[in-house]
Design a protein around this motif. Structure first.
Motif, mmCIF file in Angstrom:
data_model
loop_
_atom_site.group_PDB
_atom_site.id
_atom_site.type_symbol
_atom_site.label_atom_id
_atom_site.label_comp_id
_atom_site.label_asym_id
_atom_site.label_seq_id
_atom_site.Cartn_x
_atom_site.Cartn_y
_atom_site.Cartn_z
ATOM 1 N N GLN A 29 -36.588 34.588 -29.570
ATOM 2 C CA GLN A 29 -35.687 35.059 -28.463
ATOM 3 C C GLN A 29 -35.283 33.924 -27.537
ATOM 4 O O GLN A 29 -35.785 32.927 -27.885
ATOM 5 N N TRP A 93 -37.050 38.185 -22.620
ATOM 6 C CA TRP A 93 -36.382 37.377 -23.115
ATOM 7 C C TRP A 93 -34.931 37.402 -22.189
ATOM 8 O O TRP A 93 -34.834 38.340 -21.577
ATOM 9 N N ASP A 95 -30.610 37.198 -22.150
ATOM 10 C CA ASP A 95 -29.300 37.137 -23.000
ATOM 11 C C ASP A 95 -28.047 37.126 -21.981
ATOM 12 O O ASP A 95 -28.100 37.984 -21.350
ATOM 13 N N PHE A 100 -34.699 40.962 -20.424
ATOM 14 C CA PHE A 100 -35.015 41.907 -20.938
ATOM 15 C C PHE A 100 -36.640 42.089 -21.070
ATOM 16 O O PHE A 100 -37.152 40.725 -21.210
ATOM 17 N N GLN A 103 -40.062 45.641 -26.251
ATOM 18 C CA GLN A 103 -39.484 45.508 -27.614
ATOM 19 C C GLN A 103 -37.982 45.366 -27.378
ATOM 20 O O GLN A 103 -37.346 46.231 -26.668
ATOM 21 N N ASN A 104 -37.296 44.921 -28.400
ATOM 22 C CA ASN A 104 -35.820 44.806 -28.303
ATOM 23 C C ASN A 104 -35.319 46.080 -29.226
ATOM 24 O O ASN A 104 -35.823 46.322 -30.341
ATOM 25 N N HIS A 105 -34.527 46.681 -28.599
ATOM 26 C CA HIS A 105 -33.657 47.739 -29.323
ATOM 27 C C HIS A 105 -32.324 47.875 -28.831
ATOM 28 O O HIS A 105 -31.951 47.370 -27.615
ATOM 29 N N LYS A 108 -31.354 49.017 -25.108
ATOM 30 C CA LYS A 108 -32.403 48.463 -23.982
ATOM 31 C C LYS A 108 -31.432 48.075 -22.849
ATOM 32 O O LYS A 108 -30.412 47.506 -23.085
#
Length: 145
Positions: A29, A93, A95, A100, A103-105, A108
């Motif tokens: 990440q 993480w 961006d 965030f 879990q990444n989705h 999000k």
């Protein structure tokens, strides 16, 4: 002419690619803003629901220093703890300046982070439909060193 400049063009192209790529941490990440790293004391968490400009619900939790803590680590984890609380560890993480958690989705919603002295404000804004109306849900977390 083109063959003389080809190595220069290739070097320029590779340089642009390298500059545009973000460095990823050990977790794969994007790394956290260095200003976040370390232990923070959560001072308050406020959840506000509004329809248009009218506030329809507000919940606020205030914390004594050390009662609830966030510790952001260099390996993209957040350790949530505090006095008498079991610890919880989440993946975190950044961006493009957005923070965030979990879990990444694709859906999000990120937090925006604003720094002011020894404090930081984490704000997440989401919209939802309830009873046919658009409700804006805002979560604000104030943390300090």
């Amino acid at each position: 002419m083109l063959t003389k400049n080809l190595p220069l063009l290739v070097l320029l192209f590779v340089s642009l690619i390298a500059v545009s790529c973000k460095a990823k941490g050990e977790t794969g990440q994007n790394p956290l803003d260095n200003r976040l790293l370390g232990k923070w004391h959560v001072r308050s968490k406020t959840d506000t629901d509004t329809i248009g400009s009218q506030e329809i619900e507000r919940e606020q939790e205030l914390y004594d220093k050390g009662e609830k803590t966030y510790e952001f680590t260099g390996n993209n984890t957040l350790i949530i703890g505090g006095k008498g609380q079991p610890q919880t560890t989440l993946l975190v993480w950044m961006d493009g300046g957005k923070l965030f958690f979990g879990q990444n989705h694709p859906d999000k919603t990120p937090y925006t982070v604003t720094f002011s002295g020894n404090r930081a404000l984490l704000v997440k804004v989401e919209q939802d439909k309830k009873d046919g109306q658009v409700v804006t849900e805002t979560e604000e977390v104030v943390i300090e060193r």
